[in-house]
Design a protein around this motif. Structure first.
Motif, mmCIF file in Angstrom:
data_model
loop_
_atom_site.group_PDB
_atom_site.id
_atom_site.type_symbol
_atom_site.label_atom_id
_atom_site.label_comp_id
_atom_site.label_asym_id
_atom_site.label_seq_id
_atom_site.Cartn_x
_atom_site.Cartn_y
_atom_site.Cartn_z
ATOM 1 N N TRP A 4 0.841 -1.185 0.000
ATOM 2 C CA TRP A 4 0.000 0.000 0.000
ATOM 3 C C TRP A 4 0.878 1.237 0.000
ATOM 4 O O TRP A 4 1.752 1.379 0.833
ATOM 5 C CB TRP A 4 -0.936 0.006 1.207
ATOM 6 N N GLY A 5 0.638 2.136 -0.949
ATOM 7 C CA GLY A 5 1.414 3.364 -1.042
ATOM 8 C C GLY A 5 1.047 4.361 0.039
ATOM 9 O O GLY A 5 1.884 5.095 0.527
ATOM 10 N N GLU A 6 -0.230 4.380 0.410
ATOM 11 C CA GLU A 6 -0.698 5.305 1.442
ATOM 12 C C GLU A 6 -1.722 4.603 2.309
ATOM 13 O O GLU A 6 -2.520 3.807 1.823
ATOM 14 C CB GLU A 6 -1.338 6.545 0.813
ATOM 15 N N VAL A 7 -1.681 4.934 3.592
ATOM 16 C CA VAL A 7 -2.647 4.417 4.551
ATOM 17 C C VAL A 7 -3.130 5.594 5.392
ATOM 18 O O VAL A 7 -2.324 6.336 5.945
ATOM 19 C CB VAL A 7 -2.024 3.339 5.467
ATOM 20 N N HIS A 8 -4.431 5.770 5.459
ATOM 21 C CA HIS A 8 -5.041 6.857 6.239
ATOM 22 C C HIS A 8 -6.068 6.244 7.178
ATOM 23 O O HIS A 8 -6.961 5.520 6.725
ATOM 24 C CB HIS A 8 -5.742 7.860 5.317
ATOM 25 N N THR A 9 -5.950 6.533 8.477
ATOM 26 C CA THR A 9 -6.906 6.038 9.456
ATOM 27 C C THR A 9 -7.454 7.213 10.249
ATOM 28 O O THR A 9 -6.698 8.100 10.644
ATOM 29 C CB THR A 9 -6.247 5.028 10.416
ATOM 30 N N GLU A 10 -8.766 7.190 10.466
ATOM 31 C CA GLU A 10 -9.399 8.281 11.185
ATOM 32 C C GLU A 10 -10.584 7.742 11.983
ATOM 33 O O GLU A 10 -11.342 6.915 11.495
ATOM 34 C CB GLU A 10 -9.887 9.333 10.185
ATOM 35 N N ARG A 11 -10.715 8.242 13.196
ATOM 36 C CA ARG A 11 -11.890 7.942 14.021
ATOM 37 C C ARG A 11 -12.946 9.000 13.700
ATOM 38 O O ARG A 11 -12.674 10.199 13.762
ATOM 39 C CB ARG A 11 -11.521 8.010 15.498
ATOM 40 N N MET A 12 -14.122 8.558 13.306
ATOM 41 C CA MET A 12 -15.214 9.481 13.001
ATOM 42 C C MET A 12 -16.316 9.248 14.017
ATOM 43 O O MET A 12 -16.750 8.116 14.221
ATOM 44 C CB MET A 12 -15.709 9.264 11.584
ATOM 45 N N THR A 13 -16.748 10.322 14.643
ATOM 46 C CA THR A 13 -17.758 10.239 15.678
ATOM 47 C C THR A 13 -18.642 11.468 15.627
ATOM 48 O O THR A 13 -18.381 12.398 14.873
ATOM 49 C CB THR A 13 -17.091 10.092 17.068
ATOM 50 N N SER A 14 -19.677 11.456 16.434
ATOM 51 C CA SER A 14 -20.617 12.571 16.474
ATOM 52 C C SER A 14 -21.216 12.643 17.864
ATOM 53 O O SER A 14 -21.265 11.646 18.577
ATOM 54 C CB SER A 14 -21.714 12.357 15.433
ATOM 55 N N ARG A 15 -21.680 13.814 18.253
ATOM 56 C CA ARG A 15 -22.379 13.925 19.538
ATOM 57 C C ARG A 15 -23.715 13.205 19.468
ATOM 58 O O ARG A 15 -24.159 12.625 20.435
ATOM 59 C CB ARG A 15 -22.596 15.392 19.892
ATOM 60 N N GLY A 16 -24.352 13.261 18.310
ATOM 61 C CA GLY A 16 -25.608 12.536 18.087
ATOM 62 C C GLY A 16 -25.296 11.245 17.367
ATOM 63 O O GLY A 16 -24.325 10.565 17.666
ATOM 64 N N VAL A 17 -26.108 10.919 16.381
ATOM 65 C CA VAL A 17 -25.872 9.727 15.574
ATOM 66 C C VAL A 17 -24.898 10.084 14.457
ATOM 67 O O VAL A 17 -25.009 11.135 13.826
ATOM 68 C CB VAL A 17 -27.196 9.186 14.994
ATOM 69 N N VAL A 73 -12.210 4.441 10.387
ATOM 70 C CA VAL A 73 -12.165 4.235 8.949
ATOM 71 C C VAL A 73 -10.706 4.260 8.507
ATOM 72 O O VAL A 73 -9.970 5.190 8.831
ATOM 73 C CB VAL A 73 -12.959 5.324 8.190
ATOM 74 N N THR A 74 -10.312 3.229 7.775
ATOM 75 C CA THR A 74 -8.968 3.161 7.222
ATOM 76 C C THR A 74 -9.078 3.060 5.711
ATOM 77 O O THR A 74 -9.848 2.247 5.193
ATOM 78 C CB THR A 74 -8.195 1.946 7.775
ATOM 79 N N VAL A 75 -8.324 3.895 5.012
ATOM 80 C CA VAL A 75 -8.273 3.895 3.557
ATOM 81 C C VAL A 75 -6.842 3.554 3.155
ATOM 82 O O VAL A 75 -5.905 4.228 3.582
ATOM 83 C CB VAL A 75 -8.691 5.268 2.985
ATOM 84 N N LEU A 76 -6.699 2.500 2.358
ATOM 85 C CA LEU A 76 -5.399 2.063 1.878
ATOM 86 C C LEU A 76 -5.394 2.177 0.364
ATOM 87 O O LEU A 76 -6.360 1.771 -0.289
ATOM 88 C CB LEU A 76 -5.126 0.611 2.277
ATOM 89 N N VAL A 77 -4.327 2.701 -0.189
ATOM 90 C CA VAL A 77 -4.278 2.956 -1.623
ATOM 91 C C VAL A 77 -2.957 2.468 -2.201
ATOM 92 O O VAL A 77 -1.892 2.718 -1.639
ATOM 93 C CB VAL A 77 -4.438 4.472 -1.914
ATOM 94 N N SER A 78 -3.047 1.760 -3.314
ATOM 95 C CA SER A 78 -1.873 1.432 -4.116
ATOM 96 C C SER A 78 -2.166 1.902 -5.538
ATOM 97 O O SER A 78 -3.238 2.419 -5.817
ATOM 98 C CB SER A 78 -1.582 -0.075 -4.088
ATOM 99 N N ARG A 79 -1.256 1.694 -6.431
ATOM 100 C CA ARG A 79 -1.447 2.148 -7.810
ATOM 101 C C ARG A 79 -2.671 1.518 -8.475
ATOM 102 O O ARG A 79 -3.389 2.165 -9.202
ATOM 103 C CB ARG A 79 -0.181 1.836 -8.611
ATOM 104 N N GLU A 80 -2.897 0.248 -8.215
ATOM 105 C CA GLU A 80 -3.964 -0.487 -8.906
ATOM 106 C C GLU A 80 -5.132 -0.888 -8.031
ATOM 107 O O GLU A 80 -6.102 -1.444 -8.526
ATOM 108 C CB GLU A 80 -3.378 -1.753 -9.548
ATOM 109 N N ARG A 81 -5.056 -0.643 -6.739
ATOM 110 C CA ARG A 81 -6.072 -1.167 -5.827
ATOM 111 C C ARG A 81 -6.306 -0.178 -4.692
ATOM 112 O O ARG A 81 -5.404 0.515 -4.266
ATOM 113 C CB ARG A 81 -5.575 -2.505 -5.273
ATOM 114 N N LEU A 82 -7.546 -0.168 -4.201
ATOM 115 C CA LEU A 82 -7.837 0.571 -2.978
ATOM 116 C C LEU A 82 -8.611 -0.335 -2.047
ATOM 117 O O LEU A 82 -9.252 -1.297 -2.469
ATOM 118 C CB LEU A 82 -8.609 1.865 -3.273
ATOM 119 N N ARG A 83 -8.493 -0.037 -0.770
ATOM 120 C CA ARG A 83 -9.180 -0.816 0.264
ATOM 121 C C ARG A 83 -9.731 0.154 1.293
ATOM 122 O O ARG A 83 -9.038 1.094 1.683
ATOM 123 C CB ARG A 83 -8.208 -1.798 0.919
#
Length: 140
Positions: A4-17, A73-83
């Motif tokens: 994977w060329g890039e990996v991005h991870t982020e916690r996403m939350t809200s006070r409500g739903v 949420v984790t986003v992984l990216v390579s030249r030919e594939r994303l996850r």
């Protein structure tokens, strides 16, 4: 083996739903940035739909749907594939599965069937404290 060329991870939350649209928009922005605009061959509308289905399931069936709940949420990216991987807050009582055949007319349960139909590959992974990660991959 995928590198994977890039990996991005982020916690996403809200006070409500948690807002499914915001998760979808953030994943899209992350992909556009990671791919530097080179999106040819990836169907981002399919990616958007799969993200929406998985996050909606997390909200409906786990602690992610409680006030203050969220997803990793984790986003992984390579030249030919994303996850894209979405980990819920646990408490679902069982692994995410495609409903049994014949349940197609019920009001719920089609989200993973959509993911199964659109993704190159997908699956689930058990995590700590009863949490589950649902992931999918798309190729150019």
């Amino acid at each position: 083996m995928i590198v994977w060329g890039e990996v991005h991870t982020e916690r996403m939350t809200s006070r409500g739903v948690l807002d499914v649209r915001e998760v979808r928009a953030r994943v899209r922005r992350t992909l556009v940035g990671a791919l530097a605009g080179d999106l040819d061959g990836f169907d981002l509308e399919d990616v958007d739909l799969m993200v929406c289905e998985i996050v909606t399931n997390a909200i409906r069936h786990s602690g992610s749907g409680r006030p203050g709940g969220g997803v990793w949420v984790t986003v992984l990216v390579s030249r030919e594939r994303l996850r894209v991987e979405v980990q819920d807050d646990g408490g679902s009582g069982g692994r995410p599965v495609i409903p049994a055949q014949g349940a197609g007319w019920s009001e719920s349960g089609r989200g993973l069937m959509v993911v199964n139909g659109l993704a190159e590959r997908w699956g689930t992974l058990p995590g700590p404290d009863g949490r589950f990660t649902v992931w999918f991959e798309a190729t150019r």
